[in-house]
Design a protein around this motif. Structure first.
Motif, short mmCIF file in Angstrom:
data_model
loop_
_atom_site.label_atom_id
_atom_site.label_comp_id
_atom_site.label_asym_id
_atom_site.label_seq_id
_atom_site.Cartn_x
_atom_site.Cartn_y
_atom_site.Cartn_z
N GLY A 32 0.84 -1.40 0.23
CA GLY A 32 0.26 0.02 0.09
C GLY A 32 0.94 1.39 0.71
O GLY A 32 0.42 1.89 0.28
N VAL A 33 2.39 0.88 0.12
CA VAL A 33 2.78 1.97 0.07
C VAL A 33 3.66 1.95 -1.33
O VAL A 33 4.73 2.00 -1.55
CB VAL A 33 4.01 2.45 0.99
CG1 VAL A 33 4.50 3.44 1.45
CG2 VAL A 33 2.92 2.44 2.58
N ALA A 34 3.81 3.60 -2.41
CA ALA A 34 4.80 3.18 -3.46
C ALA A 34 5.93 3.32 -3.31
O ALA A 34 6.32 4.55 -1.99
CB ALA A 34 3.96 5.01 -4.17
N LYS A 77 9.25 -6.01 -14.78
CA LYS A 77 8.41 -7.39 -14.36
C LYS A 77 8.20 -7.48 -13.03
O LYS A 77 9.10 -7.15 -12.30
CB LYS A 77 8.23 -8.73 -15.44
CG LYS A 77 8.31 -7.53 -16.54
CD LYS A 77 8.01 -8.89 -17.50
CE LYS A 77 8.04 -9.14 -18.47
NZ LYS A 77 7.70 -10.44 -19.57
N ASP A 78 7.15 -8.01 -12.21
CA ASP A 78 6.66 -8.57 -10.86
C ASP A 78 6.55 -9.82 -11.32
O ASP A 78 5.68 -10.51 -11.35
CB ASP A 78 6.12 -8.19 -10.05
CG ASP A 78 5.76 -9.43 -8.78
OD1 ASP A 78 6.58 -10.02 -8.35
OD2 ASP A 78 4.90 -8.19 -7.95
N GLY A 79 8.16 -11.13 -11.17
CA GLY A 79 7.47 -12.59 -11.99
C GLY A 79 7.42 -11.98 -13.20
O GLY A 79 7.84 -11.58 -14.30
N ILE A 106 4.36 -4.62 -14.39
CA ILE A 106 4.31 -3.39 -13.82
C ILE A 106 4.47 -1.99 -14.36
O ILE A 106 5.72 -1.51 -14.58
CB ILE A 106 5.27 -3.42 -12.49
CG1 ILE A 106 5.91 -4.86 -11.89
CG2 ILE A 106 5.74 -2.44 -11.90
CD1 ILE A 106 7.10 -4.50 -11.01
N GLY A 107 3.37 -1.75 -14.09
CA GLY A 107 2.94 0.00 -15.16
C GLY A 107 3.56 -0.28 -16.34
O GLY A 107 3.32 -1.20 -17.04
N THR A 154 3.04 0.14 -5.89
CA THR A 154 2.52 0.22 -4.90
C THR A 154 2.27 -1.82 -5.27
O THR A 154 1.50 -2.04 -6.22
CB THR A 154 1.55 0.84 -4.53
OG1 THR A 154 1.73 2.15 -4.86
CG2 THR A 154 0.84 0.66 -3.12
N PHE A 155 2.62 -1.96 -3.63
CA PHE A 155 2.80 -3.36 -3.93
C PHE A 155 1.47 -3.86 -3.65
O PHE A 155 1.37 -3.35 -2.06
CB PHE A 155 4.66 -4.48 -3.57
CG PHE A 155 5.04 -4.03 -4.45
CD1 PHE A 155 5.05 -5.25 -5.26
CD2 PHE A 155 6.13 -2.83 -4.00
CE1 PHE A 155 6.36 -5.01 -6.28
CE2 PHE A 155 7.38 -3.54 -4.96
CZ PHE A 155 7.12 -4.24 -6.06
#
Length: 337
Positions: free
Chosen positions: A139-141, A165-167, A171-172, A187-188
């Motif tokens: 929740g925190v960028a 990439k996340d895996g 990402i974006g 933000t994860f």
């Protein structure tokens, strides 16, 4: 010459007069064959054929009115050749001039055009490296950075894109590379270990590359953790090689944690501990030009991490610019929440 005689005149014969008779001179044709395209600096072969084959003589190759090397002796079949490189690009009009030989008339070939081009640049291998934050909460960028370098360690110029990439999940969107660096503000949503990679698309003169995977530990914030804001105070036009202060203030004031100052995706010095919510780094910029400076607060028990907005610092050569002879005035306030 024999006189037949007439009337009272007797016959007579002249003395012999010798006349040297040469064979009739044969007209010749000269023709060039060979490459019609060449790369500047590389040898190409140009061949010539004189017909019918003369018994001797030479051929001079020419580029316009300029001789290419010396005269070439023809073989028994009337053939000859040269290996020639060209120093300038463009269309070169090549002719071959046959000198003539006993019984054979001189001749000049029709023009043979060789178009010379500059060799295509060799694409440079690149290396893409990740810079990941240390303390990440759901929740925190946070900012994820990538640097793209050439084999000699220099950052590549602007061009191309980086996809984070996340895996296998992007990402974006793809991020443009500016002065060898690219970042994404992300933000994860879930806690756990996230495997991050950065993929450089390649650019004119540079090959694509993929970073080594980076493991990012994301945790859930404690309900009582307080969000923070990091704000930097940066010098306006510091001179190259002269130490100036980079200042970061974290609010509300946490009881601990560190600040890592960044120049693009490159960490500047070691993390700096907070004193009353303030971190100060004395730093001498090694190169002139524009630098993108930010500060990343690590977080601390009860306080979440945060990243300052990027501030642009224009470093001048010593003795130039408004701050060329001073340690630099502190100004240009930047911040993020």
């Amino acid at each position: 010459a024999v006189y037949a005689g007439a009337g009272e005149f007797l016959t007579s014969t002249s003395t012999a007069h010798n006349i040297e008779v040469s064979p009739a001179e044969v007209a010749t044709t000269t023709a060039i064959t060979g490459a019609s395209a060449a790369t500047k600096g590389d040898d190409v072969t140009l061949a010539v054929q004189v017909s019918p084959a003369p018994s001797g003589g030479t051929v001079q190759f020419k580029d316009g009115s300029t001789d290419l090397g010396g005269p070439v002796t023809l073989d028994a079949e009337g053939k000859g050749s040269i290996a020639q490189s060209f120093a300038t690009e463009g269309a070169h009009s090549i002719t071959a001039v046959f000198s003539g030989a006993p019984g054979f008339v001189a001749s000049t070939s029709a023009a043979h055009t060789v178009t010379v081009t500059t060799p295509a640049p060799v694409d440079v291998v690149t290396h893409t490296a990740l810079t990941l934050p240390v303390d990440v909460k759901t929740g925190v960028a946070v900012d994820l950075w990538a640097e793209v370098k050439a084999p000699n360690g220099d950052l590549i110029p602007s061009g191309g894109e980086v996809t984070f990439k996340d895996g296998d999940t992007v990402i974006g969107t793809a991020v443009n590379v500016v002065d060898g660096a690219a970042k994404v503000h992300h933000t994860f949503a879930t806690a756990g270990t996230h495997t991050i990679t950065a993929e450089f698309s390649g650019a004119a003169g540079y090959l694509a590359s993929v970073s080594q995977p980076g493991a990012l530990e994301v945790t859930d914030p404690v309900a009582s953790d307080v969000a923070t804001t990091t704000v930097t105070t940066l010098p306006t036009n510091p001179p190259k090689g002269v130490a100036v202060d980079l200042i970061a203030v974290v609010s509300p004031t946490p009881a601990g944690g560190t600040v890592q100052f960044m120049d693009g995706a490159t960490a500047i010095g070691a993390p700096v501990g907070l004193v009353d919510g303030k971190a100060t780094l004395s730093y001498a910029f090694p190169t002139a030009g524009e630098h993108q400076i930010t500060a990343v607060y690590s977080g601390a028990p009860g306080h979440l991490g945060s990243t300052a907005e990027v501030g642009k610092v224009t470093v001048t050569e010593v003795g130039t610019g408004p701050a060329g002879s001073s340690s630099g005035s502190l100004g240009n306030l930047f911040g993020s929440s």
